[in-house]
Write a protein that holds these residues in place. Structure first.
Motif, PDB file in Angstrom:
ATOM      1  N   LYS A 365       0.821  -1.213   0.000  1.00 52.12           N
ATOM      2  CA  LYS A 365       0.000   0.000   0.000  1.00 52.12           C
ATOM      3  C   LYS A 365       0.851   1.257   0.000  1.00 52.12           C
ATOM      4  O   LYS A 365       0.452   2.297  -0.531  1.00 52.12           O
ATOM      5  N   HIS A 366       2.041   1.178   0.617  1.00 51.53           N
ATOM      6  CA  HIS A 366       2.907   2.354   0.718  1.00 51.53           C
ATOM      7  C   HIS A 366       4.123   2.245  -0.203  1.00 51.53           C
ATOM      8  O   HIS A 366       5.184   2.809   0.080  1.00 51.53           O
ATOM      9  N   SER A 367       3.965   1.507  -1.282  1.00 53.78           N
ATOM     10  CA  SER A 367       5.031   1.392  -2.270  1.00 53.78           C
ATOM     11  C   SER A 367       4.402   1.422  -3.651  1.00 53.78           C
ATOM     12  O   SER A 367       3.185   1.462  -3.797  1.00 53.78           O
ATOM     13  N   ASN A 428       4.633  -5.422  -6.982  1.00 52.82           N
ATOM     14  CA  ASN A 428       4.864  -4.201  -6.227  1.00 52.82           C
ATOM     15  C   ASN A 428       6.328  -4.102  -5.807  1.00 52.82           C
ATOM     16  O   ASN A 428       6.960  -5.108  -5.454  1.00 52.82           O
ATOM     17  N   ALA A 429       6.862  -2.897  -5.840  1.00 52.37           N
ATOM     18  CA  ALA A 429       8.281  -2.676  -5.541  1.00 52.37           C
ATOM     19  C   ALA A 429       8.631  -2.962  -4.087  1.00 52.37           C
ATOM     20  O   ALA A 429       9.816  -3.076  -3.755  1.00 52.37           O
ATOM     21  N   CYS A 430       7.647  -3.128  -3.214  1.00 51.92           N
ATOM     22  CA  CYS A 430       7.937  -3.384  -1.802  1.00 51.92           C
ATOM     23  C   CYS A 430       8.636  -4.725  -1.601  1.00 51.92           C
ATOM     24  O   CYS A 430       9.256  -4.945  -0.549  1.00 51.92           O
ATOM     25  N   ILE A 431       8.556  -5.606  -2.580  1.00 57.56           N
ATOM     26  CA  ILE A 431       9.219  -6.903  -2.417  1.00 57.56           C
ATOM     27  C   ILE A 431      10.733  -6.742  -2.368  1.00 57.56           C
ATOM     28  O   ILE A 431      11.447  -7.641  -1.895  1.00 57.56           O
ATOM     29  N   LEU A 475      18.149  -7.968  -9.063  1.00 52.37           N
ATOM     30  CA  LEU A 475      16.689  -7.992  -8.969  1.00 52.37           C
ATOM     31  C   LEU A 475      16.198  -6.954  -7.971  1.00 52.37           C
ATOM     32  O   LEU A 475      15.241  -6.212  -8.246  1.00 52.37           O
ATOM     33  N   LYS A 476      16.833  -6.902  -6.826  1.00 55.97           N
ATOM     34  CA  LYS A 476      16.467  -5.910  -5.814  1.00 55.97           C
ATOM     35  C   LYS A 476      16.609  -4.496  -6.369  1.00 55.97           C
ATOM     36  O   LYS A 476      15.735  -3.645  -6.179  1.00 55.97           O
ATOM     37  N   SER A 477      17.702  -4.251  -7.077  1.00 51.38           N
ATOM     38  CA  SER A 477      17.960  -2.923  -7.626  1.00 51.38           C
ATOM     39  C   SER A 477      16.902  -2.525  -8.653  1.00 51.38           C
ATOM     40  O   SER A 477      16.468  -1.365  -8.700  1.00 51.38           O
TER      41      SER A 477
END
Length: 489
Positions: A365-367, A428-431, A475-477
């Motif tokens: 929700k916040h990403s 979602n980018a929060c992952i 992947l994180k980047s």
């Protein structure tokens, strides 16, 4: 199996061909059943798979008249028990067989499954097992058991695939923290990509939690992620801690409603005499299995907006390796003797962003969202879904080049015991936060080179660890960069 009575035929694809002469072909494609083969690897994968097949039988049985309809062929084959031959087409259910491979290098779980009421669902040649296990070592599963069982695995995969008329997907269930699910599971994934490159590969992967009791799980999970990045089309990540928190939340809801005492439904009922909390894996597996049941509902039942699994990857995976979809479920999966009031439709849309409903401990929700899938079941009007989506949009930070990146599925058949339900799949980018946690835990071991000899002695090179770490960082980047992306002025 005649008492199981699964039934209900529906179209599973609504693609249109804009050529008048193709009317018959269009009808044929839209009504053609699509098969799905589950590949259950390791203790965790087979326990989730066991619950999945139990729920699938229950769901089809609730719509059954002992008649085998085409839609059942997604999961099952109808067999003549006297001749052992498959019965093609519609007709009376004689003996059902699951489209499933069951693989484990410890025989306990598979022996239990074979001797259970579900045992007759599975073909003997699709059971592959050993006795010694992988010792919580990815390399033992991937570099030792993989080559050792390669021919048997190849024969079993081909045996299952050749009994399909229109195979759409392999669905792998496994954990990343142990040895067999992570190592052999990703070995099988790579085999599937080589043998059937045009068939989709979905992974339901259970990620280890921070308090995981397998010391080497950081190595196993990062090495597995290397293979998931390369060979999977879509990963549905599940986290043990999130499942445990969901069962605790369910217990609290039940207690507050005074419909079940904590003693009757206690997530810690298996605690040891020393007071250590034991996770309720049966209930946790039930939640994970319900994810798969809802995900595949459009392949099996009718609906105004039915979607195939290939449409999920097409619409929710904008870049090849960014194929991790965070799932959430509403309503929560309650024990059979707990009857909470059904969720209203607008409540279910709110649940999609509630941490108590997410199967991985993230905060989408916040990403920033890359895409969002909403798969609804039940007697729901499309206009009501659109109204709720419009209401949600103001609270969703969708990447600027995909403002309307919503994929909606609507299956008219509700889950058992509920008027409707919703499965949300969030890219979602929060992952990236979870990938950072994995990297931190990995580095605590890797920076000191501890336990490495257990892996190198089983054929995993030190360069492979470097490659896996590099893949994780990349992947994180990529997710982090998208989370900060702003629309050009």
């Amino acid at each position: 199996n005649s008492h199981l009575n699964p039934f209900l035929h529906t179209p599973t694809c609504s693609r249109q061909i804009n050529i008048p002469q193709a009317h018959f072909l269009n009808h044929f494609i839209s009504s053609m059943p699509r098969e799905l083969i589950t590949v259950q690897v390791g203790q965790c994968g087979n326990q989730i798979g066991s619950r999945f097949w139990d729920l699938a039988l229950q769901e089809h049985a609730s719509h059954s008249n002992t008649h085998f309809h085409d839609s059942m062929s997604t999961f099952f084959r109808n067999m003549d028990p006297s001749s052992g031959q498959e019965l093609h087409g519609e007709g009376r259910i004689r003996s059902l067989r699951a489209r499933a491979l069951c693989i484990d290098m410890e025989e306990g779980v598979l022996n239990g499954l074979r001797n259970s009421p579900l045992g007759e669902l599975f073909d003997d040649e699709l059971f592959i097992k050993d006795v010694s296990g992988s010792g919580n070592n990815w390399a033992h599963g991937n570099r030792v058991y993989g080559p050792q069982y390669h021919d048997r695995l190849e024969d079993a995969i081909r045996h299952a695939a050749e009994k399909c008329d229109s195979l759409q997907c392999f669905f792998l269930m496994h954990s990343l923290g142990g040895g067999t699910g992570s190592g052999l599971g990703t070995y099988v994934l790579e085999m599937l990509a080589d043998m059937y490159p045009d068939v989709y590969r979905f992974n339901t992967a259970v990620f280890p939690s921070a308090d995981d009791d397998v010391i080497t799980s950081p190595y196993n999970s990062v090495l597995s992620l290397l293979k998931l990045n390369e060979y999977s089309d879509c990963v549905l990540p599940i986290e043990n801690q999130a499942l445990f928190d969901m069962t605790t939340h369910i217990s609290n809801l039940a207690s507050k409603q005074k419909m079940l005492t904590p003693k009757e439904y206690d997530p810690n009922e298996n605690a040891s005499s020393k007071g250590k909390k034991s996770k309720p894996f049966g209930q946790m597996n039930n939640i994970a299995a319900n994810l798969l049941i809802n995900l595949t509902s459009s392949m099996r039942f009718q609906g105004n907006l039915n979607i195939d699994l290939n449409e999920i990857t097409m619409n929710l995976v904008p870049f090849p390796k960014m194929h991790y979809l965070i799932p959430s479920l509403s309503p929560l999966v309650m024990p059979k003797d707990v009857k909470l009031p059904p969720r209203r439709l607008n409540q279910m849309f709110l649940d999609a962003f509630d941490r108590n409903h997410q199967l991985m401990k993230c905060d989408p929700k916040h990403s920033k969202y890359l895409a969002l899938g909403l798969m609804v079941r039940g007697n729901v009007q499309i206009s009501d879904i659109n109204t709720n989506i419009q209401r949600m949009k103001k609270d969703i930070d969708m990447v600027y080049w995909n403002r309307d990146g919503f994929k909606v599925g609507l299956c008219s058949v509700p889950p058992i015991g509920q008027p409707y339900s919703m499965l949300s799949l969030a890219n979602n980018a929060c992952i990236a936060d979870r990938f950072q946690d994995m990297e931190d835990r990995f580095m605590k071991l890797y920076s000191r080179q501890v336990y490495m000899h257990h892996y190198t002695s089983h054929g995993a090179s030190k360069d492979l660890f470097k490659q896996a770490l590099h893949s994780l960082k990349d992947l994180k980047s990529e997710y982090q960069q998208l989370s900060t992306m702003q629309e050009p002025s």
